[in-house]
Scaffold this motif. Sequence first.
Motif, short mmCIF file in Angstrom:
data_model
loop_
_atom_site.label_atom_id
_atom_site.label_comp_id
_atom_site.label_asym_id
_atom_site.label_seq_id
_atom_site.Cartn_x
_atom_site.Cartn_y
_atom_site.Cartn_z
N LEU A 3 54.34 -16.92 65.95
CA LEU A 3 54.31 -15.79 66.51
C LEU A 3 55.77 -15.24 65.91
O LEU A 3 55.66 -13.86 65.56
CB LEU A 3 54.12 -15.65 67.79
CG LEU A 3 54.70 -14.63 68.73
CD1 LEU A 3 53.57 -13.03 68.80
CD2 LEU A 3 54.67 -14.95 70.25
N LEU A 4 56.46 -16.66 66.45
CA LEU A 4 57.79 -16.17 65.41
C LEU A 4 57.64 -15.38 63.61
O LEU A 4 58.07 -15.29 63.38
CB LEU A 4 59.22 -17.74 65.52
CG LEU A 4 60.22 -17.49 64.93
CD1 LEU A 4 60.89 -16.49 65.89
CD2 LEU A 4 60.40 -19.32 65.43
N ARG A 5 56.79 -16.52 63.41
CA ARG A 5 57.33 -16.73 61.56
C ARG A 5 56.19 -14.79 61.25
O ARG A 5 57.28 -14.37 60.49
CB ARG A 5 55.87 -17.34 60.58
CG ARG A 5 56.10 -16.87 60.06
CD ARG A 5 54.46 -18.46 59.21
NE ARG A 5 55.08 -19.94 59.91
CZ ARG A 5 54.22 -20.39 60.29
NH1 ARG A 5 53.76 -20.87 59.89
NH2 ARG A 5 54.77 -21.76 60.63
N VAL A 6 55.41 -14.09 62.64
CA VAL A 6 54.80 -12.97 61.82
C VAL A 6 55.44 -12.17 62.47
O VAL A 6 56.09 -10.76 61.59
CB VAL A 6 53.33 -12.39 62.34
CG1 VAL A 6 53.35 -11.55 63.20
CG2 VAL A 6 52.74 -13.31 62.02
N VAL A 67 67.22 -10.37 59.97
CA VAL A 67 67.24 -11.95 60.01
C VAL A 67 67.30 -12.99 60.76
O VAL A 67 67.04 -14.28 60.42
CB VAL A 67 68.96 -12.20 58.35
CG1 VAL A 67 68.29 -11.17 57.64
CG2 VAL A 67 70.26 -11.91 59.24
N GLY A 68 67.34 -12.88 61.75
CA GLY A 68 67.71 -13.89 62.55
C GLY A 68 66.29 -14.51 62.72
O GLY A 68 66.45 -15.55 63.32
N GLY A 69 65.28 -14.24 63.16
CA GLY A 69 64.34 -14.72 63.02
C GLY A 69 63.49 -15.16 62.13
O GLY A 69 63.60 -16.36 62.47
N LEU A 70 63.87 -14.86 60.27
CA LEU A 70 63.61 -16.12 59.61
C LEU A 70 65.02 -17.20 59.59
O LEU A 70 64.19 -18.32 59.41
CB LEU A 70 64.25 -14.91 57.97
CG LEU A 70 63.15 -13.90 57.85
CD1 LEU A 70 63.36 -12.97 56.60
CD2 LEU A 70 61.90 -14.93 58.12
N LEU A 71 66.11 -17.25 59.88
CA LEU A 71 67.09 -18.02 60.29
C LEU A 71 66.56 -18.89 61.01
O LEU A 71 66.50 -20.17 61.14
CB LEU A 71 68.38 -17.42 60.46
CG LEU A 71 69.15 -16.81 59.64
CD1 LEU A 71 70.33 -16.23 60.11
CD2 LEU A 71 69.54 -17.94 57.88
N ALA A 72 66.64 -18.33 62.43
CA ALA A 72 65.54 -19.85 63.31
C ALA A 72 64.94 -20.38 63.34
O ALA A 72 64.46 -21.38 64.12
CB ALA A 72 65.80 -18.30 64.42
N GLU A 73 63.27 -19.24 62.44
CA GLU A 73 62.28 -20.24 61.67
C GLU A 73 62.48 -21.47 61.30
O GLU A 73 62.06 -22.38 60.92
CB GLU A 73 61.74 -19.16 61.38
CG GLU A 73 60.29 -19.78 60.74
CD GLU A 73 59.53 -19.00 60.24
OE1 GLU A 73 57.86 -19.62 59.15
OE2 GLU A 73 59.78 -17.54 59.75
#
Length: 81
Positions: A3-6, A67-73
Amino acid sequence: MLLLRVAARVEFASLLVLLANLATVHIAAIATLAGPLHGCAYLLVIGATVAATPRGRPRLLSVVPGVGGLLAERSMRAVQA
């Protein structure tokens, strides 16, 4: 994690669409559609990160717009490895 990745990719792609629209023709219909999509994806990234991690760096990174989601992932993958 899926879910986070998508959600992270949708958030980033919608931000690119919004910025490209703003820099070029600025069609209101594109902003009307992509704006709420970006906002929902942003909130979903934060929620998915909070649900997946007890505390720490990924939670802080997830609140960075765009870009926070990509960094968190990436940070979560580094912790798991």
